[in-house]
Design a protein around this motif. Structure first.
Motif, PDB file in Angstrom:
ATOM      1  N   GLY A   1      41.202  54.032  57.616  1.00 51.42           N
ATOM      2  CA  GLY A   1      40.407  55.264  57.655  1.00 51.42           C
ATOM      3  C   GLY A   1      39.515  55.454  56.439  1.00 51.42           C
ATOM      4  N   SER A   2      39.903  54.873  55.304  1.00 56.22           N
ATOM      5  CA  SER A   2      39.073  54.976  54.092  1.00 56.22           C
ATOM      6  C   SER A   2      38.139  53.772  53.961  1.00 56.22           C
ATOM      7  N   SER A   3      38.005  53.016  55.046  1.00 56.68           N
ATOM      8  CA  SER A   3      37.185  51.793  55.114  1.00 56.68           C
ATOM      9  C   SER A   3      37.606  50.732  54.086  1.00 56.68           C
ATOM     10  N   MET A   4      38.911  50.718  53.784  1.00 50.19           N
ATOM     11  CA  MET A   4      39.441  49.674  52.897  1.00 50.19           C
ATOM     12  C   MET A   4      40.116  48.588  53.720  1.00 50.19           C
ATOM     13  N   THR A   5      39.923  47.335  53.297  1.00 54.20           N
ATOM     14  CA  THR A   5      40.638  46.229  53.928  1.00 54.20           C
ATOM     15  C   THR A   5      41.963  46.046  53.185  1.00 54.20           C
ATOM     16  N   PRO A   6      42.906  45.279  53.761  1.00 54.43           N
ATOM     17  CA  PRO A   6      44.144  44.995  53.027  1.00 54.43           C
ATOM     18  C   PRO A   6      43.881  44.374  51.643  1.00 54.43           C
ATOM     19  N   LEU A   7      42.855  43.519  51.534  1.00 47.16           N
ATOM     20  CA  LEU A   7      42.560  42.918  50.224  1.00 47.16           C
ATOM     21  C   LEU A   7      42.126  43.986  49.213  1.00 47.16           C
ATOM     22  N   HIS A   8      41.332  44.959  49.655  1.00 45.43           N
ATOM     23  CA  HIS A   8      40.943  46.057  48.749  1.00 45.43           C
ATOM     24  C   HIS A   8      42.204  46.759  48.232  1.00 45.43           C
ATOM     25  N   MET A   9      43.139  46.989  49.157  1.00 45.02           N
ATOM     26  CA  MET A   9      44.357  47.714  48.765  1.00 45.02           C
ATOM     27  C   MET A   9      45.217  46.892  47.810  1.00 45.02           C
ATOM     28  N   ALA A  10      45.340  45.598  48.101  1.00 53.18           N
ATOM     29  CA  ALA A  10      46.148  44.730  47.236  1.00 53.18           C
ATOM     30  C   ALA A  10      45.506  44.607  45.849  1.00 53.18           C
ATOM     31  N   ALA A  11      44.162  44.537  45.816  1.00 52.62           N
ATOM     32  CA  ALA A  11      43.447  44.429  44.533  1.00 52.62           C
ATOM     33  C   ALA A  11      43.610  45.716  43.727  1.00 52.62           C
ATOM     34  N   ASP A  12      43.572  46.835  44.434  1.00 50.55           N
ATOM     35  CA  ASP A  12      43.681  48.140  43.796  1.00 50.55           C
ATOM     36  C   ASP A  12      45.030  48.331  43.105  1.00 50.55           C
ATOM     37  N   ILE A  13      46.087  47.701  43.666  1.00 52.81           N
ATOM     38  CA  ILE A  13      47.411  47.817  43.038  1.00 52.81           C
ATOM     39  C   ILE A  13      47.783  46.543  42.273  1.00 52.81           C
ATOM     40  N   LEU A  14      46.819  45.626  42.127  1.00 53.77           N
ATOM     41  CA  LEU A  14      47.013  44.392  41.358  1.00 53.77           C
ATOM     42  C   LEU A  14      48.222  43.585  41.832  1.00 53.77           C
ATOM     43  N   ASN A  15      48.336  43.442  43.156  1.00 53.18           N
ATOM     44  CA  ASN A  15      49.429  42.619  43.667  1.00 53.18           C
ATOM     45  C   ASN A  15      48.907  41.219  43.976  1.00 53.18           C
ATOM     46  N   LYS A  16      49.114  40.318  43.009  1.00 52.10           N
ATOM     47  CA  LYS A  16      48.499  38.990  43.081  1.00 52.10           C
ATOM     48  C   LYS A  16      49.015  38.168  44.265  1.00 52.10           C
ATOM     49  N   GLU A  17      50.332  38.232  44.517  1.00 49.95           N
ATOM     50  CA  GLU A  17      50.878  37.423  45.626  1.00 49.95           C
ATOM     51  C   GLU A  17      50.280  37.850  46.956  1.00 49.95           C
ATOM     52  N   MET A  18      50.130  39.153  47.140  1.00 46.58           N
ATOM     53  CA  MET A  18      49.516  39.642  48.386  1.00 46.58           C
ATOM     54  C   MET A  18      48.061  39.213  48.476  1.00 46.58           C
ATOM     55  N   MET A  19      47.373  39.284  47.335  1.00 45.17           N
ATOM     56  CA  MET A  19      45.968  38.879  47.321  1.00 45.17           C
ATOM     57  C   MET A  19      45.835  37.402  47.687  1.00 45.17           C
ATOM     58  N   GLN A  20      46.706  36.578  47.109  1.00 43.98           N
ATOM     59  CA  GLN A  20      46.671  35.135  47.417  1.00 43.98           C
ATOM     60  C   GLN A  20      46.906  34.890  48.904  1.00 43.98           C
ATOM     61  N   THR A  21      47.889  35.598  49.453  1.00 35.51           N
ATOM     62  CA  THR A  21      48.215  35.432  50.873  1.00 35.51           C
ATOM     63  C   THR A  21      47.033  35.837  51.747  1.00 35.51           C
ATOM     64  N   LEU A  22      46.446  36.991  51.440  1.00 34.21           N
ATOM     65  CA  LEU A  22      45.320  37.482  52.243  1.00 34.21           C
ATOM     66  C   LEU A  22      44.121  36.535  52.151  1.00 34.21           C
ATOM     67  N   ILE A  23      43.840  36.039  50.952  1.00 32.88           N
ATOM     68  CA  ILE A  23      42.711  35.110  50.783  1.00 32.88           C
ATOM     69  C   ILE A  23      42.983  33.817  51.549  1.00 32.88           C
ATOM     70  N   ALA A  24      44.232  33.358  51.475  1.00 31.97           N
ATOM     71  CA  ALA A  24      44.602  32.137  52.212  1.00 31.97           C
ATOM     72  C   ALA A  24      44.402  32.321  53.713  1.00 31.97           C
ATOM     73  N   TRP A  25      44.589  33.542  54.201  1.00 25.29           N
ATOM     74  CA  TRP A  25      44.412  33.828  55.631  1.00 25.29           C
ATOM     75  C   TRP A  25      42.992  34.266  55.969  1.00 25.29           C
ATOM     76  N   GLY A  26      42.075  34.050  55.030  1.00 26.51           N
ATOM     77  CA  GLY A  26      40.662  34.268  55.360  1.00 26.51           C
ATOM     78  C   GLY A  26      40.107  35.649  55.057  1.00 26.51           C
ATOM     79  N   ALA A  27      40.773  36.389  54.163  1.00 25.07           N
ATOM     80  CA  ALA A  27      40.233  37.707  53.796  1.00 25.07           C
ATOM     81  C   ALA A  27      38.869  37.533  53.135  1.00 25.07           C
ATOM     82  N   SER A  28      37.933  38.420  53.469  1.00 26.77           N
ATOM     83  CA  SER A  28      36.599  38.376  52.886  1.00 26.77           C
ATOM     84  C   SER A  28      36.641  38.938  51.468  1.00 26.77           C
ATOM     85  N   VAL A  29      36.304  38.090  50.493  1.00 31.54           N
ATOM     86  CA  VAL A  29      36.415  38.456  49.085  1.00 31.54           C
ATOM     87  C   VAL A  29      35.328  39.459  48.668  1.00 31.54           C
ATOM     88  N   ASN A  30      34.149  39.351  49.281  1.00 30.38           N
ATOM     89  CA  ASN A  30      33.034  40.185  48.828  1.00 30.38           C
ATOM     90  C   ASN A  30      32.731  41.393  49.699  1.00 30.38           C
TER      91      ASN A  30
END
Length: 249
Positions: free
Chosen positions: A34-63
């Protein structure tokens, strides 16, 4: 929010393993809540590196940017890592590097024209500023309100006391913009204890640089710290020293 999909919920309440299972089973890795955030935005916002790695590995859009603010994952991570808590916990450096290594645009700007380097300079955390500079952040980007990264840095007295870092930023800034579009100076530098420095910087900002200095600054901004050693092999020693020797301050 009401539009959170399983991946958003897993990013907030779950683990990176849960994320993996959901992604394997076809969950939309770039879905927006609803806030137009993707899971990667949320993981980055809370600095959860393992989640970020997982999401990027599954094709999350970085930009991908949050549509309401224009924030990218990089800007969100830099913001949290530059906050007081981020500094106290020495957190977030790995998250920021992860995004940059995976192609995050270092100079992407939000709706106010702020880039990650503005956020980092305001926070004043040297390791983060250094990392962004290593990935060729432009210290001369202005926000829509005409604020340079130096202007953000000079907002806070605690930043100004780190004179070595201030010198390094000044060394890359041209033209030196101390005021914003309203002609306002940053708050920190108006403190009485910085009277002398303020006078010096104002003089510096009004004095046009010599052509030689402009050239040196351009070389430093184009080649940065990253290709410093390569240039050392290509340039005569005397010229290289004059480009990279900033003890003149």
């Amino acid at each position: 929010g009401e539009r959170d999909c399983p991946l958003h919920l897993a990013t907030i309440y779950g683990t990176h393993l849960v994320l993996s299972i959901l992604a394997q089973n076809g969950a939309q890795v770039n879905a927006q809540n609803g806030s137009s955030m993707t899971p990667l935005h949320m993981a980055a916002d809370i600095l959860n590196k393992e989640m970020m790695q997982t999401l990027i590995a599954w094709g999350a859009s970085v930009n991908c940017a949050v549509s309401s603010t224009g924030n990218t994952a990089l800007k969100l991570a830099v913001s949290t890592a530059s906050s007081k808590a981020g500094r106290l916990l020495a957190a977030g450096l790995g998250c920021i590097r992860l995004l940059l290594v995976h192609g995050a645009q270092v100079n992407a700007r939000d709706h106010d024209g702020q880039a990650a380097i503005h956020e980092a300079c305001f926070g004043g955390r040297e390791v983060i500023i250094n990392l962004l500079l290593e990935f060729e952040a432009n210290v001369n980007i202005l926000t829509r309100n005409g604020e340079s990264p130096i202007h953000m840095y000079l907002q806070r007295g605690s930043n100004i006391r780190d004179t070595a870092l201030l010198a390094r930023l000044l060394f890359r800034s041209y033209p030196l913009r101390l005021t914003n579009n309203q002609g306002k100076l940053p708050a920190g530098i108006l403190l009485p204890e910085f009277h002398l420095l303020r006078e010096t910087l104002l003089k510096l900002s009004q004095k046009p640089l010599s052509l030689e200095d402009i050239c040196k600054r351009n070389v430093r901004n184009i080649y940065g710290e990253k290709h410093k050693q390569l240039l050392k092999r290509l340039l005569p020693g005397k010229i290289w020293n004059s480009v990279y020797g900033y003890h003149a301050f």
